[in-house]
Enzyme design. Structure first.
Site, PDB file in Angstrom:
ATOM      1  N   CYS A 248       0.888  -1.222  -0.020  1.00  0.00           N
ATOM      2  CA  CYS A 248       0.095  -0.082   0.052  1.00  0.00           C
ATOM      3  C   CYS A 248       1.014   1.297   0.059  1.00  0.00           C
ATOM      4  CB  CYS A 248      -0.994   0.094   1.092  1.00  0.00           C
ATOM      5  SG  CYS A 248      -0.029   0.158   2.932  1.00  0.00           S
TER       6      CYS A 248
ATOM      7  N   HIS B 245       3.779   2.062  11.704  1.00  0.00           N
ATOM      8  CA  HIS B 245       2.668   1.921  12.551  1.00  0.00           C
ATOM      9  C   HIS B 245       2.477   2.957  13.574  1.00  0.00           C
ATOM     10  CE1 HIS B 245       4.262  -2.052  11.381  1.00  0.00           C
ATOM     11  NE2 HIS B 245       3.211  -2.334  11.083  1.00  0.00           N
TER      12      HIS B 245
ATOM     13  N   CYS C 211       2.652   6.121   8.700  1.00  0.00           N
ATOM     14  CA  CYS C 211       1.669   5.958   7.581  1.00  0.00           C
ATOM     15  C   CYS C 211       0.537   7.142   7.876  1.00  0.00           C
ATOM     16  CB  CYS C 211       0.703   4.844   7.540  1.00  0.00           C
ATOM     17  SG  CYS C 211      -0.636   4.925   6.143  1.00  0.00           S
TER      18      CYS C 211
ATOM     19  N   HIS D 123      -0.589  -4.464  19.507  1.00  0.00           N
ATOM     20  CA  HIS D 123      -0.095  -4.173  18.409  1.00  0.00           C
ATOM     21  C   HIS D 123       0.347  -2.720  18.350  1.00  0.00           C
ATOM     22  CE1 HIS D 123      -0.507  -2.953  14.049  1.00  0.00           C
ATOM     23  NE2 HIS D 123      -0.547  -4.425  13.598  1.00  0.00           N
TER      24      HIS D 123
ATOM     25  N   GLU E 170       0.660  -0.113  16.346  1.00  0.00           N
ATOM     26  CA  GLU E 170      -0.582   0.762  16.016  1.00  0.00           C
ATOM     27  C   GLU E 170      -1.488   1.259  17.010  1.00  0.00           C
ATOM     28  OE1 GLU E 170      -4.206   1.690  12.967  1.00  0.00           O
ATOM     29  OE2 GLU E 170      -2.653   0.490  12.182  1.00  0.00           O
TER      30      GLU E 170
ATOM     31  N   THR F 113      -6.140   0.557  11.804  1.00  0.00           N
ATOM     32  CA  THR F 113      -6.190   0.629  10.210  1.00  0.00           C
ATOM     33  C   THR F 113      -6.526  -0.622   9.324  1.00  0.00           C
ATOM     34  OG1 THR F 113      -3.897   0.941   9.789  1.00  0.00           O
ATOM     35  CG2 THR F 113      -5.315   3.066  10.264  1.00  0.00           C
TER      36      THR F 113
ATOM     37  N   CYS G 241      -7.931   1.511   6.425  1.00  0.00           N
ATOM     38  CA  CYS G 241      -7.151   2.140   5.431  1.00  0.00           C
ATOM     39  C   CYS G 241      -7.826   1.479   4.152  1.00  0.00           C
ATOM     40  CB  CYS G 241      -5.810   1.943   5.284  1.00  0.00           C
ATOM     41  SG  CYS G 241      -5.138   0.444   4.815  1.00  0.00           S
TER      42      CYS G 241
ATOM     43  N   ASN H 267      -2.902  -7.328   8.605  1.00  0.00           N
ATOM     44  CA  ASN H 267      -3.903  -7.188   7.628  1.00  0.00           C
ATOM     45  C   ASN H 267      -3.628  -8.522   6.800  1.00  0.00           C
ATOM     46  OD1 ASN H 267      -2.133  -6.600   4.756  1.00  0.00           O
ATOM     47  ND2 ASN H 267      -1.499  -5.423   6.503  1.00  0.00           N
TER      48      ASN H 267
ATOM     49  N   SER I  15       2.078  -5.019   3.248  1.00  0.00           N
ATOM     50  CA  SER I  15       3.354  -4.925   3.493  1.00  0.00           C
ATOM     51  C   SER I  15       4.278  -6.044   2.767  1.00  0.00           C
ATOM     52  CB  SER I  15       3.689  -5.123   5.082  1.00  0.00           C
ATOM     53  OG  SER I  15       3.102  -6.216   5.548  1.00  0.00           O
TER      54      SER I  15
END
EC number: 1.17.7.4
Length: 351
Positions: free
Chosen positions: A31, A93, A115, A143, A145, A183, A213, A243, A286
């Site tokens: 991405c 993240h 991001c 996590h 993020e 996200t 996202c 993801n 990723s």
């Protein structure tokens, strides 16, 4: 953000029509946020020289981390592992304000590769905390993020890992509750979590825009189209990639006969494909395309040579490099903007 197009039904590749079917999801892989973060480390290494320290994994992909390590990136868990005065990159993240403060205290030169879509969620958290909302962060505890976002307003934010935790939520004022999210979650599971939260708190406020996202949503949507046609779906991505893990779950929920996640083509067990006539293939946000190509080659060796790309969206988003890195690169090149775009991360690897 993304532009919907019709599903392509034409087989692609020189061996089209010669064997069992391989459905290749599009979009897949990198991405814009991942591309920016990886490029930031590569450009920093080229411009400043090694070592360049990186807090946590720049993105959650084993191959990318190994490739950058071979070029001189040094991955650390915390900023106190970086020698004073050195340069450190913050991962895609995101990090909490406390991490920025720790870096400043050690006189570290920082490159923030968070991001921009994660930064947007951070700003939402700050805004709602200032307005004294109770903030429900839908995401996975631990996590990176989630830790970074929660660190923006720890006294206002509580994490809900999914529908099963909704009953445990307590708030001060049910009229001042807002939800935000990590996200990279499953779109369907997040919607279910929010539905249950709204049953408990009818005045629940929505964030001003989608927090999940565009790339996560697009890759899950592609798998939903592809999976019902597949006996087996293979997802390329690392086990700590939220993801990528979600893509495997989505494939099973959407009707795939079976689903497996691998980092490398060599991890494919031929037994997974016994009796299969159609295999689906996708990759997490990723994952560099070189790993997908290697899986395509491996599946071709196993008889899946009739390749059809299933296109459900096109993506045109790109993010510029972090501001201070971009400024240094421009100064070094006489004011010419640095070239930035999707490039292949390469390194010899053994699987």
């Amino acid at each position: 953000m993304s532009e919907a197009v019709s599903v392509e039904n034409d087989a692609v590749g020189p061996a089209a029509g010669s064997g069992k079917k391989l459905l290749l999801a599009a979009p897949r892989g990198y991405c814009a946020g991942v591309d920016r973060a990886v490029d930031a480390v590569e450009q920093a290494l080229a411009h400043y020289g090694a070592p360049i320290y990186v807090r946590k994994e720049i993105v959650h992909n084993k191959y990318v981390v190994e490739a950058l390590s071979k070029r001189g990136a040094v991955f650390v868990s915390e900023t106190d592992e970086v020698p004073e005065g050195e340069r450190v990159v913050f991962s895609a993240h995101g990090v909490s304000p406390a991490v920025h403060e720790q870096a400043a205290a050690r006189r570290l030169a920082t490159i923030d590769a968070t991001c921009p879509l994660v930064t947007k969620v951070h700003k939402q958290a700050v805004r709602f905390a200032k307005e004294d909302y109770d903030i429900i962060l839908v995401g996975h505890t631990g996590h990176e993020e989630v830790e970074g976002t929660q660190g923006e307003a720890p006294d206002h934010i509580q994490v809900v890992n999914g529908p099963h935790e909704v009953d445990q939520v307590t708030v001060r004022d049910p009229h001042k509750v807002v939800w935000i999210s990590q996200t990279t979650l499953s779109v369907d599971e997040t919607l279910e979590t929010v539905r249950l939260l709204r049953e408990r708190f009818p005045h629940l406020t929505d964030p001003p825009g989608d927090d999940i996202c565009y790339a996560t949503q697009n890759r899950q949507a592609a798998v939903k189209v592809l999976a019902p046609r597949c006996d087996v779906v293979i997802v390329v991505g690392s086990g700590n990639s939220s993801n990528s893990v979600r893509l495997k779950e989505v494939a099973l929920e959407a009707g795939a006969g079976a689903a497996h996640r691998v980092d490398y083509a060599s991890e494919i067990d031929p037994a997974w494909l016994e009796g299969a006539r159609t295999v689906g293939l996708t990759s997490g946000a990723s994952v560099p395309e070189i790993l997908v190509r290697e899986v395509v080659e491996r599946l071709g060796e196993l008889g899946f040579t009739d390749v059809e790309e299933v296109v459900t969206a096109t993506e045109k988003i790109a993010f510029s490099l972090p501001k201070n890195l971009r400024a240094d690169l421009m100064a070094a090149s006489g004011g010419v903007a640095p070239e930035h775009g999707r490039r292949e991360v390469r390194a010899d690897h053994t699987c």
